[in-house]
Design an enzyme around this catalytic site. Structure first.
Site, PDB file in Angstrom:
ATOM      1  N   LYS A 129     -36.918  18.489  18.938  1.00 15.22           N
ATOM      2  CA  LYS A 129     -35.512  18.197  19.236  1.00 15.22           C
ATOM      3  C   LYS A 129     -34.779  19.434  19.757  1.00 15.22           C
ATOM      4  CE  LYS A 129     -35.388  13.802  18.283  1.00 15.22           C
ATOM      5  NZ  LYS A 129     -35.046  12.808  19.310  1.00 15.22           N
TER       6      LYS A 129
ATOM      7  N   TYR B  80     -40.692  17.747  14.225  1.00 13.33           N
ATOM      8  CA  TYR B  80     -39.510  17.003  14.674  1.00 13.33           C
ATOM      9  C   TYR B  80     -38.422  17.990  15.105  1.00 13.33           C
ATOM     10  CZ  TYR B  80     -35.702  13.573  14.561  1.00 13.33           C
ATOM     11  OH  TYR B  80     -34.639  12.764  14.897  1.00 13.33           O
TER      12      TYR B  80
ATOM     13  N   ASP C 199     -43.851   2.948  27.568  1.00 14.18           N
ATOM     14  CA  ASP C 199     -44.249   3.980  26.605  1.00 14.18           C
ATOM     15  C   ASP C 199     -43.852   5.307  27.242  1.00 14.18           C
ATOM     16  OD1 ASP C 199     -45.551   5.969  25.141  1.00 14.18           O
ATOM     17  OD2 ASP C 199     -47.240   4.661  24.648  1.00 14.18           O
TER      18      ASP C 199
ATOM     19  N   SER D 275     -30.940  15.828  18.143  1.00 13.07           N
ATOM     20  CA  SER D 275     -30.687  15.629  16.712  1.00 13.07           C
ATOM     21  C   SER D 275     -29.993  16.868  16.163  1.00 13.07           C
ATOM     22  CB  SER D 275     -32.018  15.439  15.995  1.00 13.07           C
ATOM     23  OG  SER D 275     -31.843  15.443  14.594  1.00 13.07           O
TER      24      SER D 275
HETATM   25  N1  LIG Z   1     -31.362   7.784  12.749  1.00 16.85           N
HETATM   26  C1  LIG Z   1     -31.026   9.056  12.628  1.00 16.85           C
HETATM   27  O1  LIG Z   1     -30.507   9.485  11.586  1.00 16.85           O
HETATM   28  C2  LIG Z   1     -31.252  10.014  13.769  1.00 16.85           C
HETATM   29  C3  LIG Z   1     -30.768  11.322  13.615  1.00 16.85           C
HETATM   30  C4  LIG Z   1     -30.968  12.227  14.639  1.00 16.85           C
HETATM   31  C5  LIG Z   1     -31.613  11.839  15.804  1.00 16.85           C
HETATM   32  N2  LIG Z   1     -32.071  10.567  15.921  1.00 16.85           N
HETATM   33  C6  LIG Z   1     -32.767  10.216  17.152  1.00 16.85           C
HETATM   34  O2  LIG Z   1     -32.229   9.028  17.708  1.00 16.85           O
HETATM   35  C7  LIG Z   1     -33.254   8.337  18.411  1.00 16.85           C
HETATM   36  C8  LIG Z   1     -33.321   6.900  17.924  1.00 16.85           C
HETATM   37  O3  LIG Z   1     -33.593   6.927  16.532  1.00 16.85           O
HETATM   38  P1  LIG Z   1     -33.477   5.637  15.585  1.00 16.85           P
HETATM   39  O4  LIG Z   1     -32.985   6.128  14.307  1.00 16.85           O
HETATM   40  O5  LIG Z   1     -32.801   4.541  16.293  1.00 16.85           O
HETATM   41  O6  LIG Z   1     -35.048   5.315  15.428  1.00 16.85           O
HETATM   42  P2  LIG Z   1     -35.847   3.932  15.234  1.00 16.85           P
HETATM   43  O7  LIG Z   1     -37.148   4.321  14.662  1.00 16.85           O
HETATM   44  O8  LIG Z   1     -35.016   2.942  14.501  1.00 16.85           O
HETATM   45  O9  LIG Z   1     -36.035   3.415  16.732  1.00 16.85           O
HETATM   46  C9  LIG Z   1     -36.858   4.123  17.629  1.00 16.85           C
HETATM   47  C10 LIG Z   1     -37.331   3.197  18.719  1.00 16.85           C
HETATM   48  O10 LIG Z   1     -38.169   3.977  19.605  1.00 16.85           O
HETATM   49  C11 LIG Z   1     -39.335   3.222  19.913  1.00 16.85           C
HETATM   50  N3  LIG Z   1     -40.439   4.102  20.276  1.00 16.85           N
HETATM   51  C12 LIG Z   1     -41.197   4.880  19.464  1.00 16.85           C
HETATM   52  N4  LIG Z   1     -42.151   5.494  20.181  1.00 16.85           N
HETATM   53  C13 LIG Z   1     -41.965   5.121  21.484  1.00 16.85           C
HETATM   54  C14 LIG Z   1     -42.627   5.427  22.698  1.00 16.85           C
HETATM   55  N5  LIG Z   1     -43.705   6.240  22.740  1.00 16.85           N
HETATM   56  N6  LIG Z   1     -42.160   4.878  23.849  1.00 16.85           N
HETATM   57  C15 LIG Z   1     -41.096   4.047  23.822  1.00 16.85           C
HETATM   58  N7  LIG Z   1     -40.441   3.694  22.709  1.00 16.85           N
HETATM   59  C16 LIG Z   1     -40.875   4.240  21.548  1.00 16.85           C
HETATM   60  C17 LIG Z   1     -39.622   2.417  18.641  1.00 16.85           C
HETATM   61  O11 LIG Z   1     -40.450   1.289  18.909  1.00 16.85           O
HETATM   62  C18 LIG Z   1     -38.200   2.025  18.187  1.00 16.85           C
HETATM   63  O12 LIG Z   1     -37.780   0.824  18.778  1.00 16.85           O
HETATM   64  C19 LIG Z   1     -34.533   9.125  18.186  1.00 16.85           C
HETATM   65  O13 LIG Z   1     -34.775   9.995  19.272  1.00 16.85           O
HETATM   66  C20 LIG Z   1     -34.235   9.917  16.943  1.00 16.85           C
HETATM   67  O14 LIG Z   1     -35.000  11.087  16.838  1.00 16.85           O
HETATM   68  C21 LIG Z   1     -31.908   9.655  14.924  1.00 16.85           C
END
Ligand SMILES: NC(=O)c1ccc[n+]([C@@H]2O[C@H](COP(=O)([O-])OP(=O)(O)OC[C@H]3O[C@@H](n4cnc5c(N)ncnc54)[C@H](O)[C@@H]3O)[C@@H](O)[C@H]2O)c1
Length: 272
Positions: free
Chosen positions: A164, A160, A61, A147
């Site tokens: 970021k 958020y 975590d 992001s």
């Molecule tokens: N998907 C998008 O469009 C997008 C855009 C910009 C930035 N991001 C960033 O990319 C990263 C991954 O996003 P994603 O879309 O794969 O999200 P997702 O929700 O599909 O996956 C996130 C993962 O993080 C884990 N997680 C959450 N809280 C946690 C904690 N306290 N400790 C450890 N693990 C934890 C979750 O269990 C999950 O497996 C994030 O930082 C997100 O902000 C995503």
């Protein structure tokens, strides 16, 4: 295929699904030994098992410094070095449904919850990785997943966007600090936008409206489509590899060109 991360040990947070699992997969394909970490142990273990002997799952975590210390100690004991940390774990705050997180109505509790994972988690990861890399004399690369929301304001997702933006800035501080200390550790940030992962599910919903919402979400994207997690992973491989040896404190957008223009005009109150 040329293996660009051969011999490197990597740790990816939030690696059970989405962008994190795509990065872990690409790292293994490129020859790294990868520790996948997450709070979703069942999914994380399944993901690591699917990647074979070059991958291992550990519970982490990112909000908990004690867990970071144990994970780092275990990695150094087992592999002697840590070369790559990807601080990927992140939350929108909309996981349980779409709540209002605008600057006027967001609750302090929700604001703190988003910052604890997205910002405190990255701070702790950088801190523990620098210490572990210094102790083990590792040549290191830290990649922070920020992001496009860290580069522009997002009225409906204030916490958020703020978290970021702070990740973007902290990346540069870490890069400068490591250089100042004479440590061979680079730190860069990646800024994705509209990457189709489970993170989007609460916002897309089910049923016939889903397709319409998907189109709406990418209407400001010049490429008119969502990105794929593998497209982010490819950039992470490059930043983790020695090919990026002179990239430090930099930020890379992966957004289909969204930030190249100025189309993201907020809606007026009558349109929302
Ligand atoms: N998907 C998008 O469009 C997008 C855009 C910009 C930035 N991001 C960033 O990319 C990263 C991954 O996003 P994603 O879309 O794969 O999200 P997702 O929700 O599909 O996956 C996130 C993962 O993080 C884990 N997680 C959450 N809280 C946690 C904690 N306290 N400790 C450890 N693990 C934890 C979750 O269990 C999950 O497996 C994030 O930082 C997100 O902000 C995503």
């Amino acid at each position: 295929m040329m293996k660009r991360l051969e011999g490197k040990t990597a740790l990816v947070t939030g690696a059970a699904r989405g962008i994190g699992s795509a990065i872990a997969t690409a790292f293994v394909e490129n020859g790294a030994f990868v520790y996948l970490t997450d709070i979703d142990d069942a999914l994380g273990q399944e993901m690591a098992a699917s990647l074979g002997e070059q991958a291992r799952y550990l519970h982490l975590d990112v909000r908990d410094e004690g867990q970071w210390q144990s994970v780092m100690a275990q990695i150094i004991e087992e592999c002697a070095v840590l070369n790559v940390l990807v601080n990927n774990a992140g939350i929108t705050g909309f996981e349980e449904g779409c709540f209002v997180h605008d600057p006027e109505h967001a609750s302090l509790m929700d604001w703190h919850a988003v910052h604890r994972t997205n910002l405190d988690g990255v701070f702790l990861g950088c801190k523990q990785a620098i210490q572990a890399m210094r102790r083990s004399a590792s040549v290191g690369a830290i990649i922070n997943i920020s992001s496009r929301s860290g580069l522009v304001g997002i009225p409906a997702a204030a916490a958020y966007a703020s978290s970021k933006a702070a990740v973007r800035n902290h990346t540069k501080t870490v890069a400068l600090y490591c250089a100042e200390q004479g440590l061979p550790i680079r730190c860069n940030s990646i800024h994705p936008a509209a990457i189709l992962t489970p993170m989007w599910e609460p916002m897309l919903g089910e049923g016939p409206e889903r397709e319409i919402r998907m189109r709406e979400f990418v209407q400001d994207c010049p490429m008119r489509r969502f990105g794929r997690p593998e497209e982010v992973a490819a950039v992470a491989v490059m930043l983790a590899s020695d090919e990026a040896a002179y990239m430090n404190g930099s930020e890379l957008n992966i957004d289909g060109g969204i930030l190249a223009g100025t189309v993201a005009t907020p809606k007026t109150a009558s349109e929302t």
